[in-house]
Every structure is written in structure tokens, then in C-alpha cells.
Design an enzyme around this catalytic site. Structure first.
Site, mmCIF file in Angstrom:
data_model
loop_
_atom_site.group_PDB
_atom_site.id
_atom_site.type_symbol
_atom_site.label_atom_id
_atom_site.label_comp_id
_atom_site.label_asym_id
_atom_site.label_seq_id
_atom_site.Cartn_x
_atom_site.Cartn_y
_atom_site.Cartn_z
ATOM 1 C CB CYS A 165 -0.947 0.088 1.189
ATOM 2 S SG CYS A 165 -2.025 -1.315 1.354
ATOM 3 N NE ARG A 189 4.692 1.802 0.017
ATOM 4 C CZ ARG A 189 5.733 1.658 0.829
ATOM 5 N NH1 ARG A 189 6.926 1.992 0.413
ATOM 6 N NH2 ARG A 189 5.571 1.214 2.046
ATOM 7 C CD1 TRP A 248 0.034 -6.367 -2.938
ATOM 8 C CD2 TRP A 248 -0.229 -6.832 -0.769
ATOM 9 N NE1 TRP A 248 0.390 -7.688 -2.728
ATOM 10 C CE2 TRP A 248 0.236 -8.000 -1.410
ATOM 11 C CE3 TRP A 248 -0.475 -6.891 0.613
ATOM 12 C CZ2 TRP A 248 0.467 -9.195 -0.730
ATOM 13 C CZ3 TRP A 248 -0.247 -8.078 1.286
ATOM 14 C CH2 TRP A 248 0.223 -9.221 0.606
ATOM 15 C CG ASN A 278 1.382 0.636 4.368
ATOM 16 O OD1 ASN A 278 1.122 -0.545 4.189
ATOM 17 N ND2 ASN A 278 2.605 1.118 4.298
ATOM 18 N N GLY A 279 -0.819 -1.156 6.505
ATOM 19 C CA GLY A 279 -0.475 -1.989 7.661
ATOM 20 C C GLY A 279 -1.597 -2.969 7.951
ATOM 21 C CD GLU A 337 17.074 -13.343 -7.326
ATOM 22 O OE1 GLU A 337 16.499 -13.824 -6.327
ATOM 23 O OE2 GLU A 337 16.729 -12.267 -7.838
ATOM 24 C CE LYS A 394 13.756 -11.453 -9.525
ATOM 25 N NZ LYS A 394 14.432 -11.040 -8.346
ATOM 26 C CD GLU A 406 9.753 -11.686 -7.648
ATOM 27 O OE1 GLU A 406 10.873 -11.651 -8.192
ATOM 28 O OE2 GLU A 406 9.394 -10.870 -6.804
ATOM 29 C CG HIS A 415 19.437 -36.885 -3.725
ATOM 30 N ND1 HIS A 415 19.784 -38.099 -3.180
ATOM 31 C CD2 HIS A 415 20.593 -36.307 -4.139
ATOM 32 C CE1 HIS A 415 21.095 -38.241 -3.233
ATOM 33 N NE2 HIS A 415 21.612 -37.170 -3.810
#
Ligand code: M6R
Length: 614
Positions: free
Chosen positions: A2, A27, A74, A100-101, A487, A491, A494, A510
């Protein structure tokens, strides 16, 4: 998570707020809204969807006002729709609030207010705050000021918040408060802005104050005052001058911030290193941690804590620090670390890595460690961020603002800092000057390596065009390149929504080998170092099962060419610099795959750049 922005001054607040929301959209971007006070009326518009959609609704109205607040969301509690969008308005329609929170005890407060006859309209935790403020202000036996009503409400809630709130009956006042979620106050010529970060502010002023937890700012008739939420004690804060440029927060000629930030790596890694080398002595200078350097040197153990991509940097940091400095390093997800009975004493050092410097779990891990009496160091990108202010000392990555949700240049800058730290520690121990010089020389050449990697974009596009329909990808690497496999997979997940896993190459046998068939692309990280022959054997194993082999290497050879479906070659470099350059080609691959799939690169679904809630 947010973005919030507030404005009061001589300008019409609407354009200022909308521009601010666009800057904060990284955000959160599932819904957005504004509320303004004008001629004794509170006007508001809030809509599901992006800021651009809110803008088109606003363009059809005459809404304006010199004082206003805005929000880009968000979602945590309540689906993204018009009603759950912020600002939230109290039932008297006189107070508007952006938040926000997360308010953890929202349900008990809500039930108590409902019993008192307060009607609720949304499914959010945030609405509770505005209704509670309203109740305390308008339905109270004793008359209290709006500011005191806000203060009283905040003392009833448990959780994290950054809020900005306005009231029709005190029309010159803008009140903001922080507990856990960042807020920056901008002080301009006859105008004030308050925002989740400095990006909406810098067009108007460079003078800012970073609010700390338990602080409330009241802006009233051209003056501001900051006080403690609970005690009302006035706090004198220092003004900070921010040196962020508008160009740094815009994407310029690039179609996406992510692509711009991938390209920024032609100079951002050098920016991170500037003034920090001593080639003559084969070592580095890290002024930010000099006061604590001897503690780090004599530490019995180091914890590295972080989330997401920064955690991957931490895994490489472990490898490097253990290799050069010979100190045991434990890498922990901050979300686990904060609740675990970790072994911390005064000889322990905690290194927290965070691009934003605002990640809630990482911050909680730092606070816990400080309470236990150990030294905390930050590796952050955002100057003025909470983590950079709350750690005992730290090193900034100086890579410039990173706006694309998928972290790129911040990651390579974090790796650069970790190499420099490991080398500095190592040189004070047993690492020779020559060994140090070799590493520094490789780092010094990195700009030209990045330029040459970026030139591979046609090759990368070709791989993407032929593999984008796959539902799964596997990334395999060994040693210091195993975290690069993680990583690379993150990427891809996402931004393209392709399921991807990273594994140490030898672990494939394995379990993950069961997944390999002709539909499974497997990305091998295969530099020609001492692990090459082992990785080659793993490539053979995938070939035998008809997997699609994409090899990233620094030197082709006939065998590799015959085994691989695609080879992406990047410059040969020092084995500890290779993870940096390799991650760039993996960023390019994820980007091109997401483009082929028509994905929203900078605003992937369900994600937000900075995770300021638990
Ligand atoms: O700002 P931070 O570095 O603390 O953020 C940590 C993660 O949220 C972040 O790295 C996230 O995983 C990115 N979206 C990765 O691209």
C-alpha cells in the site's frame, strides 16, 4: 504494501495526489482512491484497479481541494473492490482515512462498535480505525480535539500502521501517524506532503523528516508539529535533504522499470563500489561499518537475515564470508528468525539485507537481535529507510531507486557489498594481498562484462520464444551458484507465473529428476570452474531423459554444445564475481519469457515491492 500520500498547500491536491500514487504504485496496485476537503465538504472517489483507472474516473468529475489524501492498495483483509478501497470514510461521512499496515485486533473493536450502532461498509481491518476515531470524536461524553481522538483510537489498536486522516470539521488539518509502516513528511514552501516514501515528495521539496514509530504529525494552518502518539510529548526531529532525482524514479525510454533496472547494472555495480577499493593493498574500505569492524572480525558467529531475493544474496554472503573470513555464518529467513529461539550473544553479529529497508520481518529480526544485546548491521539500498536507521551501522548499496517489483540491480549490488565485506574481513585474516587484488580487478572490469551480457538479448529472446509455453522450469547450480539458481527461479515465478524451482545440481537425483521429460526446460549454471565436470554429468543425466537444456556458461566447448539445446555465453570472470554476471542473464531470461507470455512485468499479480506487513 500500500502506498499512501497526503497533501496540504496552495495547489489543487488532486494532481499532486495522483502523481504521487503513480510513483507509489509499485507498493500495491489492486485499487486506489482519493479524498479531499473543499468548501466544507468531504469528496472522495475510490475504485478497484490501477491508478490510471482511478484517474479516468476523476477526469470525469470536478473534484478538487487544497487538502487531500490518497491510497493505492495491496489487499490484506477484504478482496480488492471499490468498497474495500481506501480512503475509508466514517459513517457520518466527515472523516477520511488511508492506512498501510494491519490492525490485528480489528474484529473485537468492530464488534464493540457495531454493538454501539456503528454501521460498517467494508470487509477491511482499516475501516475500524476511521469508525473508532469518529466515535471518539463525535460520540464522546467529553469534547476532545480531532487530534486527541486520533491519538486515543491509535492507542486502542494493536498492529502496524501508517495512516493519514482528515476531517471535515477541522478542515485545515492533516494528521498522520506511524507504528511499523513507513511515513516521510515533506516540508515545502507553504505546502506539506506526507507519503510512504520520498518519491511523491521530491518534485515539490527535498526537505524531509522520516517519522519513527509512535510518532504523530499534525499539519495545521501552515505549521507542523510532531509528538509521541502515547505521551503527546513533542519530538524535535532533524530535517534530511534527499538527493534523489526525478530521472532516477522514471523509466525513460524503457518499456518497463525492470528492463531499465537490468540495464542500469552497466553502472550500478560500479556505483556501489565507487571509492570503496584499495587495489594497492588488495582490500576494500567500508566506512559505514568502521566503528564495528573489530567486533565483526572477532565475532564467533554471524547471522544473515533477509527475505526473498535479499535472502538469496545472504546465501551467497555466507559462502563468501566463510571462504574469506573463516567465520561461521547462518542464513535465516527473517520471518523464521524472528520467532525462533536463536543463539545470540554479545559475540554474534547480525547482518540484515534489504533493498527497501522496510521489510517487516527483517525489521522485527533486527529489533529482536538488538534486544538480545548483539550488534546489527544493515545492507540497504534506500537511504533513510527504517532498517538503515535502526541498525547499529551499515553499508548502502547506492544502486539508485529500484521500482520494478522484481529485484534486479539491488541484488547484484548486495552481492557486490558482500564480496567487499568478505574480502575486507579476509584481508585482516589470512587472505593474501594478491588474492585480494585478483578479486578487485575482476570487480573493476564488471561494467564491460555487463555491457557484453546485455548484447546477448537476441539469444535470450530466442530461448524465450521457444520455451515460454512450458509450465515448469528447473534451475540448477552448484556451490556459490546454487543461490543463483534459486534467484533465477524466483525471478521467473514472480513475473511470468511459470512454476520454477532452483536446486543444487547434484540434488536433482534425489527427487526433481522425476519431473524431467521433453517438456521441462532445465537451466544449468555451468561456469568452467572446479565444479564444471560435475555439472556436466548432471547435464548428461537430463539429456538422457529428454529434458530441454539451457546452459549458461563462460566458455563453450564441443561437448556442451552437443548436449545443450541453447547455450548463453557470458564473459569469463573470477568465480566469485560470476554469480553477479550470471544473475543478469537470468534476469533477462525471466523478462523475455514474461514478455512472450504477455505478463505485467512491473506489477505482477498479487505482489508488492515492499512487504511492510507480516
Ligand atoms: O526490500 P527487501 O529486500 O527487504 O525485500 C525482500 C523481498 O520482499 C524481495 O526481495 C522480493 O522477494 C522481490 N520481489 C524479489 O524480486
Amino acid at each position: 504494501m500500500c502506498g499512501i500520500v497526503g497533501y496540504v498547500g496552495s495547489k489543487d491536491s488532486i494532481p499532486v495526489l495522483l502523481r504521487g500514487l503513480k510513483r507509489l504504485e509499485y507498493r500495491g496496485y489492486d485499487s486506489a482512491g482519493v479524498a479531499v476537503l473543499h468548501e466544507n465538504n468531504l469528496h472522495f472517489i475510490k475504485k478497484a484497479g490501477k491508478v490510471s483507472s482511478l484517474q479516468s474516473f476523476i477526469d470525469d468529475t470536478t473534484i478538487k481541494g487544497n487538502l487531500g489524501i490518497a491510497h493505492t492498495r495491496w489487499a490484506t483483509h477484504g478482496e480488492p473492490n471499490d468498497i474495500n478501497a481506501h480512503p475509508h470514510i466514517d459513517h457520518t461521512e466527515k472523516i477520511a482515512l488511508v492506512h498501510n499496515g494491519i490492525i490485528e485486533n480489528y474484529d473485537s473493536i468492530k464488534q464493540a462498535l457495531i454493538k454501539r450502532g456503528v454501521p460498517f461498509t467494508s470487509n477491511t481491518d482499516s475501516e475500524v480505525l476511521v469508525q473508532l476515531i469518529s466515535e471518539l470524536y463525535y460520540n464522546n461524553n467529553e469534547k476532545i480535539s480531532f487530534e486527541d481522538a486520533v491519538r486515543a483510537a491509535l492507542q486502542e489498536v494493536i498492529g502496524a500502521y501508517g495512516i493519514v486522516v482528515i476531517c471535515k470539521d477541522e478542515p485545515n488539518k492533516l494528521i498522520a501517524a506511524r507504528m511499523g509502516s513507513p511515513l516521510v513528511l515533506g516540508i515545502g514552501e507553504g505546502e506539506f506532503l506526507i507519503a510512504s516514501d520520498a518519491s511523491p515528495i521530491i518534485e515539490y521539496t527535498r526537505n524531509v523528516i522520516y517519522l519513527d514509530d509512535n510518532e504523530l504529525v499534525t499539519i495545521d494552518d501552515g505549521h507542523y508539529s510532531i509528538s509521541k502518539i502515547d505521551s503527546k510529548n513533542i519530538v524535535n526531529k532533524t530535517l534530511t535533504k534527499i538527493d534523489l532525482t526525478i530521472e532516477e524514479i522514471e523509466k525513460g525510454e524503457f518499456p518497463h522499470f525492470m528492463l531499465k533496472e537490468i540495464h542500469d547494472q552497466q553502472h550500478s555495480i560500479s556505483d556501489t563500489m565507487r571509492g570503496r577499493f584499495n587495489l594497492e593493498d588488495g582490500t576494500t574500505q567500508l566506512g559505514g561499518i568502521s566503528d564495528y569492524f573489530s567486533n565483526i572480525l572477532s565475532a564467533s558467529r554471524i547471522y544473515i537475515t533477509a527475505c526473498g531475493t535479499s535472502w538469496h544474496a545472504g546465501l551467497i554472503g555466507k559462502h563468501l564470508i566463510e571462504e574469506y573470513a573463516r567465520v561461521p555464518v547462518h542464513v535465516e529467513y527473517a520471518s523464521e528468525f524472528r520467532y525462533r529461539n536463536v543463539i545470540i550473544d554479545s559475540d554474534t553479529i547480525l547482518i540484515a539485507i534489504s533493498q527497501s529497508g522496510e521489510t517487516a520481518d527483517t525489521l522485527a529480526a533486527i529489533r529482536k537481535t538488538k534486544k538480545l544485546g548483539a550488534i546489527t548491521l544493515g545492507i540497504c539500498n534506500v537511504v533513510g529507510s527504517t532498517i538503515s536507521r535502526e541498525t547499529h551501522a551499515g553499508i548502502f548499496t547506492h544502486t539508485g531507486p529500484e521500482i520494478g517489483v522484481a529485484s534486479t540491480k539491488a541484488f547484484t549490488a548486495q552481492l557486490t557489498i558482500l564480496i567487499m565485506l568478505a574480502l575486507k574481513l579476509g584481508r585482516k585474516k589470512n587472505v593474501s594481498k594478491n588474492r585480494g587484488k585478483k578479486l578487485i580487478r575482476a570487480l573493476r572490469d564488471i561494467d564491460q562484462d555487463v555491457v557484453s551480457i546485455l548484447k546477448n538479448s537476441d539469444e535470450v529472446k530466442k530461448v524465450a520464444k521457444n520455451t515460454w509455453k512450458a509450465n515448469n522450469f528447473l534451475y540448477l547450480g552448484r556451490g556459490v551458484n546454487f543461490p543463483i539458481a534459486l534467484e533465477g527461479a524466483l525471478k521467473l515465478k514472480e513475473i511470468s507465473y511459470i512454476h520454477a524451482e532452483g536446486y543444487p545440481a547434484a540434488e536433482m537425483k534425489h527427487g526433481p529428476i522425476a519431473l524431467i521429460d521433453e517438456n521441462m526446460p532445465v537451466v544449468f549454471i555451468a561456469p568452467q570452474d572446479d565444479s564444471f565436470s560435475k555439472v556436466l554429468a548432471n547435464i548428461e543425466e537430463v539429456k538422457a531423459r529428454n529434458g530441454i537444456i539451457i546452459t549458461i556458461t563462460d566458455k563453450k566447448n564441443n561437448l556442451l554444445e552437443s548436449l545443450s539445446d541453447y547455450i548463453l555465453t557470458i564473459p569469463n570472470t573470477h568465480k566469485h564475481v560470476f554469480p553477479i554476471t550470471c544473475s543478469i542473464i537470468l534476469q533477462m531470461l525471466a523478462y523475455e519469457l514474461a514478455i512472450c507470455r504477455g505478463c505485467e512485468i512491473d506489477q505482477p499479480r498479487n505482489l508488492a515491492k515492499s512487504v511492510t506487513v507480516e
